[in-house]
Design a protein around this motif. Structure first.
Motif: not given
Length: 294
Positions: A38-39, A42, A141, A145, A149
């Motif tokens: 993930s970013s 998240s 996510a 976001e 995405k």
């Protein structure tokens, strides 16, 4: 004519081999590996902490390894669940690799571990191309976001075997467009399951644990279309062909490549961007800290 060897492809081929070996070893001992990508921000640590606690309540032997560029904050949080947890500090490396994971598991992972959750470095670019020997790849996510995405990071979402939406308790406040997000996921990865979760509100509690256990029991796993495509070919350049400095190659497996200025290719697992080791370059190896179980 001269042949230019793609060093990134060589790095990834080596990683694929290590991942294949690690997967076979862990499967033989009854351990299912779940790779979480993930970013940053998240909410995957909060979700994982909850799932680890549920696993312990159910009596499922589970462990977690978390990777960060710095600090042991995530491992300290996860250790509150009372399960074995290990922190890996990558010293700037933006992803884990299969051989690296294997070294950190050696002598640490309890023999009876049924599920191993690997919280990868917070990044949807580098980690997407590296197979860790996992049996289930999950991309997360949060509702904050943006619905686009999956389109911005098609390799990460395109190779996911499960997509988890987090922080759904604030979805209305941030005007999250769930139908649009789902449509974008299906655009890059047709047929993949999308589940909704909230570590704070309790939505989807145990769903990640349940999916991982099902995979470990031999259940069906989504097969992303991107992962089934043949590997990209090596590049052959005529003598005198000039590469533009800084020119990036991202390969979509099986995609025909025309070498015009500024083109980009995208990689799937084992076919994605690695780290280049040019003359005089240095490669930093990670170290780890261990957080004892409680």
């Amino acid at each position: 004519m001269c042949r230019v060897v793609d060093l990134k492809q060589a790095v990834l081929a080596k990683n694929d081999s290590a991942a294949h070996t690690l997967r076979a070893e862990l499967t033989a001992r009854g351990t299912t590996v779940v790779n979480l990508l993930s970013s940053p921000g998240s909410g995957k640590t909060a979700l994982l902490e909850r799932e680890l606690g549920l696993a312990r309540e159910r009596g499922v032997p589970v462990a977690a390894l978390t990777a960060d560029l710095a600090t042991e904050n995530d491992a300290l949080r996860l250790a509150r669940s009372g399960v074995p947890v290990k922190q890996v500090l990558t010293d700037g490396l933006c992803h884990l690799e299969a051989a690296m994971l294997g070294r950190h598991l050696d002598g640490w992972l309890p023999e009876d571990t049924r599920l191993l959750f690997v919280e990868n470095v917070g990044n949807l670019v580098c980690p997407a191309s590296y197979d860790l020997g996992e049996s289930l790849r999950v991309v997360l996510a949060s509702v904050t976001e943006g619905e686009d995405k999956p389109l911005k990071y098609p390799t990460a979402f395109g190779l996911a075997q499960l997509v988890v939406v987090t922080k759904t308790d604030i979805a209305q406040a941030v005007e999250f467009d769930e139908p649009a997000f789902r449509a974008h996921v299906q655009q890059v990865n047709p047929g993949v399951e999308v589940v909704l979760t909230s570590a704070r509100g309790g939505e989807g509690a145990g769903i990640l644990l349940d999916r991982a256990l099902a995979v470990g029991a031999g259940g069906a796993v989504h097969a992303p279309v991107m992962a089934q495509q043949p590997p990209a070919h090596h590049h052959h350049h005529a003598e005198g062909h000039d590469h533009v400095p800084g020119h990036a190659h991202e390969h979509v497996p099986g995609h025909a490549h025309e070498h015009g200025p500024g083109h980009a290719h995208e990689h799937g697992p084992g076919r994605g961007p690695g780290h280049d080791h040019g003359p005089g370059s240095r490669h930093t190896h990670p170290h780890s800290g261990v957080v004892p179980t409680r």
